[in-house]
Design a protein around this motif. Structure first.
Motif, PDB file in Angstrom:
ATOM      1  N   PRO A   1      -8.785  -9.855   9.124  1.00  0.00           N
ATOM      2  CA  PRO A   1      -9.019  -9.311   7.777  1.00  0.00           C
ATOM      3  C   PRO A   1      -7.844  -8.478   7.253  1.00  0.00           C
ATOM      4  CG  PRO A   1     -10.197  -8.003   9.387  1.00  0.00           C
ATOM      5  CD  PRO A   1      -9.493  -9.084  10.152  1.00  0.00           C
ATOM      6  N   ILE A   2      -6.635  -8.937   7.545  1.00  0.00           N
ATOM      7  CA  ILE A   2      -5.400  -8.233   7.176  1.00  0.00           C
ATOM      8  C   ILE A   2      -4.388  -9.297   6.778  1.00  0.00           C
ATOM      9  CG2 ILE A   2      -3.495  -6.787   8.075  1.00  0.00           C
ATOM     10  CD1 ILE A   2      -5.537  -5.794  10.227  1.00  0.00           C
ATOM     11  N   GLU A   3      -3.587  -9.014   5.714  1.00  0.00           N
ATOM     12  CA  GLU A   3      -2.522  -9.955   5.344  1.00  0.00           C
ATOM     13  C   GLU A   3      -1.332  -9.787   6.285  1.00  0.00           C
ATOM     14  OE1 GLU A   3      -1.175  -9.390   1.348  1.00  0.00           O
ATOM     15  OE2 GLU A   3      -3.212  -9.656   0.549  1.00  0.00           O
ATOM     16  N   GLN A   4      -0.672 -10.907   6.576  1.00  0.00           N
ATOM     17  CA  GLN A   4       0.500 -10.831   7.448  1.00  0.00           C
ATOM     18  C   GLN A   4       1.692 -10.277   6.673  1.00  0.00           C
ATOM     19  OE1 GLN A   4       3.462 -14.025   8.123  1.00  0.00           O
ATOM     20  NE2 GLN A   4       2.179 -14.468   9.891  1.00  0.00           N
ATOM     21  N   HIS A   5       2.186  -9.109   7.100  1.00  0.00           N
ATOM     22  CA  HIS A   5       3.381  -8.529   6.464  1.00  0.00           C
ATOM     23  C   HIS A   5       4.477  -8.246   7.477  1.00  0.00           C
ATOM     24  CE1 HIS A   5       1.813  -7.883   2.409  1.00  0.00           C
ATOM     25  NE2 HIS A   5       0.677  -7.511   2.961  1.00  0.00           N
TER      26      HIS A   5
ATOM     27  N   ALA B   1      -0.683  -1.265   7.405  1.00  0.00           N
ATOM     28  CA  ALA B   1       0.014  -0.117   6.817  1.00  0.00           C
ATOM     29  C   ALA B   1       0.764  -0.538   5.550  1.00  0.00           C
ATOM     30  CB  ALA B   1       0.975   0.496   7.832  1.00  0.00           C
ATOM     31  N   VAL B   2       1.436  -1.680   5.617  1.00  0.00           N
ATOM     32  CA  VAL B   2       2.171  -2.190   4.446  1.00  0.00           C
ATOM     33  C   VAL B   2       1.183  -2.550   3.338  1.00  0.00           C
ATOM     34  CG1 VAL B   2       3.607  -4.105   3.604  1.00  0.00           C
ATOM     35  CG2 VAL B   2       4.179  -2.953   5.764  1.00  0.00           C
ATOM     36  N   GLU B   3       0.080  -3.188   3.716  1.00  0.00           N
ATOM     37  CA  GLU B   3      -0.961  -3.560   2.757  1.00  0.00           C
ATOM     38  C   GLU B   3      -1.477  -2.337   1.986  1.00  0.00           C
ATOM     39  OE1 GLU B   3      -4.336  -5.211   4.826  1.00  0.00           O
ATOM     40  OE2 GLU B   3      -4.448  -6.951   3.510  1.00  0.00           O
ATOM     41  N   LEU B   4      -1.581  -1.199   2.679  1.00  0.00           N
ATOM     42  CA  LEU B   4      -2.115   0.024   2.074  1.00  0.00           C
ATOM     43  C   LEU B   4      -1.050   0.825   1.327  1.00  0.00           C
ATOM     44  CD1 LEU B   4      -4.363   1.350   5.018  1.00  0.00           C
ATOM     45  CD2 LEU B   4      -5.113   0.116   2.967  1.00  0.00           C
ATOM     46  N   GLY B   5       0.206   0.425   1.452  1.00  0.00           N
ATOM     47  CA  GLY B   5       1.274   1.177   0.804  1.00  0.00           C
ATOM     48  C   GLY B   5       1.647   2.460   1.525  1.00  0.00           C
TER      49      GLY B   5
END
Ligand SMILES: [Zn+2]
Length: 386
Positions: A62-66, A109-113
């Motif tokens: 449930p997380i985008e790959q960054h 972490a990247v997804e959340l900014g």
């Protein structure tokens, strides 16, 4: 949109964001509100495109790959001397399975900014979070005990993360880390839309905790997907795993559970835990024997020297649900097993020898049948302990 967080105990939902609570107001570790899984039959391994490593299983995550090095899909090999299969979890960019959780945690972490991440670890998790923060271009503060080994400090500093040395016990390190995560307001500013006072992350950074953050377990659960895929979408009879905070143990439980929910496999492997004599809180909670004649297990197995696992209750539930168990093994058998692993070409760190030692003791005690199909992860490389 990043997935929101929820508490499996009291049901409170917290909105995703850089200041999201790092645990529930009631004390329990949080989970994602979403539990995605793919529809339909899984592809056989030979037609599965595994070029993106563990992100092959993105439909479950449930997380985008960054942030990734396309880590994972570690080899699974026969170990005839142990009559088991070893999954080589030391074949990762930083030499430990912790990278499974670091790729998903830093991606979150990247997804959340988030601009800066914080973790407390003196070992493999710290090196892994530092390395993936470097890949993400994020700042990282890693809280470590003042007497941390030089080699472990170097792994953190090489990746341009900042080690923060704290005098005192391992628990003092965590307390200092949490003060940095929560900031001066502590847990008192947490009244959000949910009205609760959960500890929010309004301090210096976001808690990329390998023990608490559900994003970490979203990564470690891919261990189970890989094992099942590598065995033709079946599950082994048992998996013998080390338990410190239980990040791999709980990841395995979650992954195998999700495969069952998706209808991809039918049945759970027994999850058999391995701790070191002298520091075996899960074994103690089960009423088992936690000391050994030499009682030196914890000196060797420093990677799992955790007196209070963050998600101890969940570990006990996983054992109960899978007809599992946990035992403590002593220092002498661990050392013997480590030599034997090295002689057989498995160049692993000392903590890794705990699970193969436990495997033999489970067999001797009759917990495992002689013909049981068993998988044992070897979790960390010997190269870092030089
Ligand atoms: Zn709760």
């Amino acid at each position: 949109m990043p997935a929101n967080l929820t508490c499996p105990d009291c049901g409170t939902v917290y909105e995703a964001g850089p200041d999201e609570p790092w645990r529930c107001a009631c004390g329990r570790g949080l989970e994602f509100t979403e539990r995605p899984h793919p529809q339909g039959d899984p592809l056989p391994l030979h037609s599965l495109d595994t070029s993106e490593g563990l992100w092959t299983f993105f439909e479950f995550i449930p997380i985008e790959q960054h942030v990734t090095f396309y880590e994972g899909f570690t080899p699974i090999v026969d170990a005839p001397e142990w009559d088991a299969q070893f999954k080589l979890e030391y074949v990762f960019p930083t030499g430990s399975f912790k990278d499974r959780g670091a790729t998903t945690t830093l991606s979150r972490a990247v997804e959340l900014g988030v601009e800066k991440v914080i973790d407390d670890s003196s070992g493999n998790a710290g090196a892994s979070i530092a390395t993936y923060a470097a890949r993400a271009g994020l700042e990282a503060d890693i809280f470590v005990p003042a007497d941390v080994k030089q080699s472990k400090l170097m792994a953190i500093q090489r990746a341009d993360a900042r080690p923060v040395r704290i005098e005192g016990t391992r628990e003092d390190v965590t307390a200092a880390c949490l003060r940095a995560v929560e900031g001066n307001a502590g847990g008192d500013d947490g009244a959000g839309t949910d009205g609760s006072s959960a500890p929010r992350q309004t301090g210096e950074g976001w808690y990329a905790s390998h023990a608490w953050n559900p994003a970490f377990y979203a990564g470690t659960m891919t261990f189970a997907f890989e094992v099942a895929a590598q065995q033709g979408w079946t599950v082994p009879d048992a998996v013998v795993l080390p338990i410190g905070h239980g990040t791999l143990f709980l990841g395995a439980y979650r992954g195998f559970s999700l495969l069952n929910e998706a209808g991809i496999v039918d049945g759970m492997p027994r999850l058999l835990g391995a701790q070191a004599a002298g520091c075996a809180p899960i074994v103690a909670a089960l009423g088992g024997d936690t000391v050994d004649a030499d009682d030196a297990g914890t000196d060797i197995a420093d990677g799992i020297r955790i007196t209070e696992p963050a998600r101890g209750t969940e570990i006990l539930e996983a054992i109960e649900e899978t007809d599992g168990d946990a035992i403590a093994v002593g220092g002498d058998p661990i050392e013997t097993a480590l030599d034997r692993l090295h002689r057989n070409g498995f160049y692993v760190e000392p903590t890794c020898a705990v699970a193969p030692t436990a495997l033999e003791q489970y067999r001797e005690a009759g917990v495992l049948d002689d013909d049981a199909d068993v998988v044992v992860p070897l979790t960390g490389s010997g190269l870092k302990t030089l």
